[in-house]
Scaffold this active site. Structure first.
Site: not given
Length: 648
Positions: A310, A395, A434, A497, A519-520
């Site tokens: 997300p 977060c 998460k 990661g 993610a990235r």
């Protein structure tokens, strides 16, 4: 270069540019000679002295024939770029809206620590709403061609004269409307920026009845107006959450029960114990009489799946559609604040929308109190269609952390347990969490939390291999993720990661994780899911990458609208994404494959103009790419990306 000071014979070494050289004698670094860039590595041996030609830390290796200087790079792009239609400076690459500074090697850490600056986010970026790009807007009653007059009459602040509106409307962007071609009808009528495709000479909106009959609504989880009214007036009841909170106030540990099935059938209650406003019809099912046990809840097979993380801002519905095309198995909506959802904010509920192509979809909630989290879970269980609900306990941003949410939950285990147990008691779908390794860099606590979360009833744990303090500046700790995966068994644990290539994914799978979250890596190269599934490096062409961007803009026009407001909203999200896409280095240009996620490239020329343009980290070049797809920007347009490339 003379090395007589070390008692060795004279040795002449010619260094190419882009090399960093170190001389080691008896295991100690005696001399260090650095050049500004890097190309390849080699060794020269002279007695006990070893010359090691190493790449400068944090810089990618690119073939020497593609390397260039910053001045030549910008001069090349400016020579082929048409002058922008808006008022701007004459192509100065050093203006504030330009590219981030190049990564520098830290020589004096004490001096660097004294410099306090805003890192990782452009907090002073301009905020211009998309509707401000249109001087006069047409009244919705005219756009939708209603038979009744505008309810506001003379007090309406919008235009009611179509001819007057057409005189001030911006020029159309093309002859084909994606919404009309896909669904046979465009709800934006004459305000659509492609209105020539579906308006008559009398400026009436046209329909393709055959396409209209075949097309169906592909987006679900809309906010119902009646529900929004009840939430705003605080008339929505949460019987399951209230029952759980009473047990918490008495200090009891609740049993795992589910109230969703029966309450969803009966609808919202007007008061505790009162009859529902509308009586339901049909046979009584087991769910109406006997509540579900945890083992009877909906089960999801998470193992060996590729999970698209997300992603706030960039993980919108059009982007998720692009990733689904390339092979993402699990998708999740952007982080949504439970307080905003409980207040009925339409902008927050928009983050929960689900496209038909998302076959395994979840939503992520952020909150720090058991009452709001449990009520929101019950609300979503009754009103939207999801396969799982995720709690954001990772977060790192201050706005969330200082309230006790995000990473703050990891240090508030009592509240965390109450939240997990409460949400589990009202959900009919799996509950996932998460987390990060911890809050502080050298104080990991995830290994202590995971065994407890197994007892609380969590169905999946996703672990990001960095702490809150690390953010993205250090490499993810996959050894620690491997340790935690053994502690989590039999509950599946996903690792997250630094996954940018299929080789990174293969190394991650060698650990004990049940799956991988990307993610990235997905932002930098959304075709990463295809690479992982096919075990290959895809040397994708610039034309194929432009086609991906074109698909994204079409999905954006479908999702956010094809009028001026929708076009500019699509453009803003496209530009946010381009701030990550420019970090991709084509495989054919690399001296060493694969690219590492935290390596910055030196300035290089692509194999064609478009490849060079996509490599630019200058905002004006991103805007130029957006103009190829969405036409010229408005006169008062300005943009700065939300994310700075601090850790790259």
């Amino acid at each position: 270069m003379c090395l007589n000071r070390f008692g060795l014979r004279r040795t002449r070494v010619v260094l190419k540019r882009n090399y960093a050289a170190r001389v080691r004698v008896s295991g100690r670094t005696r001399l260090s000679v650095a050049q500004p860039q890097i190309a390849c590595a080699c060794r020269l041996f002279t007695g006990r002295c070893v010359w090691r030609m190493e790449p400068q830390r944090g810089t990618a290796l690119i073939k020497e024939q593609f390397l260039t200087t910053k001045e030549k790079f910008h001069e090349f792009l400016a020579s082929a770029r048409p002058r922008a239609s808006r008022d701007e400076a004459d192509g100065d690459p050093e203006e504030p809206s330009g590219e981030p500074e190049q990564k520098r090697v830290k020589l004096d850490r004490d001096a660097e620590q004294k410099k306090k600056k805003m890192r990782g986010q452009n907090k002073s970026r301009p905020h211009i709403k998309p509707q401000s790009y249109e001087e006069r807007r047409l009244c919705p009653s005219i756009v939708q061609e209603r038979d009744t007059e505008c309810v506001y009459g003379e007090k309406c602040r919008f235009l009611h004269d179509v001819s007057e509106y057409m005189c001030s409307k911006a020029a159309d962007l093309g002859d084909q409307c994606y919404r009309f071609s896909s669904f046979g009808w465009c709800q934006y009528g004459v305000t659509c920026r492609f209105s020539r495709a579906h308006t008559s000479p009398e400026l009436k909106n046209l329909r393709n009845e055959e396409l209209c009959r075949r097309s169906t609504d592909t987006v679900s989880n809309h906010l119902d107006k009646d529900l929004q009214r009840r939430l705003r007036k605080k008339q929505q009841r949460f019987p399951g959450a209230e029952a759980y909170l009473k047990t918490v106030s008495r200090g009891e540990r609740p049993t795992h029960t589910s109230h969703g099935a029966g309450d969803a059938a009966n609808g919202p209650e007007t008061a505790d114990g009162a009859d529902p406003p509308v009586k339901t019809l049909g046979p009584i099912t087991d769910a109406d009489v006997i509540k579900l046990r945890p083992s009877e809840k909906k089960q999801v097979d998470f193992r060996d799946k590729l999970y698209l993380a997300p992603l706030t801002t960039c993980g919108n519905l059009p982007f998720r559609r692009v990733c689904k095309r390339f092979g993402a198995d699990i998708t999740c909506g952007e982080m949504a604040m439970v307080t905003n959802l409980l207040q009925g904010q339409a902008s927050e509920w928009a983050l929960l929308k689900r496209h038909a192509s998302e076959d395994l979809f979840g939503v992520q909630l952020e909150g720090c109190f058991p009452d709001t989290m449990t009520r929101c879970a019950e609300l979503l269980n009754q009103n939207i269609d999801v396969d799982f609900v995720d709690i954001n306990s990772g977060c790192p941003i201050d706005l969330v952390y200082k309230k006790g949410g995000g990473c703050g939950l990891m240090t508030r285990t009592s509240k965390f347990e109450q939240i997990v147990r409460g949400m589990n008691s009202v959900l009919d779908v799996p509950l996932t969490v998460k987390i990060r390794t911890g809050v502080q860099q050298n104080c990991s606590i995830a290994h202590k939390l995971i065994p407890e979360m197994k007892k609380w009833g969590v169905s999946l744990v996703t672990l990001h291999g960095r702490s809150r303090e690390q953010r993205y500046t250090k490499s993810a700790d996959w050894e620690y993720i491997d340790t935690c995966s053994k502690l989590a068994a039999p509950v599946p644990l996903f690792g997250n990661g630094d996954i940018l290539t299929y080789e990174d994914a293969m190394k991650a799978r060698e650990t004990g994780v049940s799956g991988i979250m990307v993610a990235r890596g997905a932002l930098i190269k959304p075709w990463l899911f295809t690479e992982i599934k096919e075990n290959r490096h895809w040397d994708i062409s610039s034309g194929e990458r432009l086609d991906i961007l074109r698909d994204f803009t079409n999905y954006g026009l479908e999702h956010w609208g094809s009028d001026t407001q929708g076009v500019e909203k699509t453009r803003s999200f496209l530009l946010e994404w381009l701030s990550f896409l420019c970090r991709y280095i084509p495989v054919g240009l690399l001296e060493r494959v694969p690219q590492k996620i935290n390596e910055r490239p030196p300035f290089y020329m692509g194999r064609d103009y478009m490849e060079s343009l996509m490599a630019s980290q200058h905002v004006d070049d991103w805007i130029h790419i957006s103009e190829m797809l969405l036409g010229p920007v408005p006169k008062n347009f300005s943009f700065l990306p939300k994310h700075k490339a601090n850790a790259y």
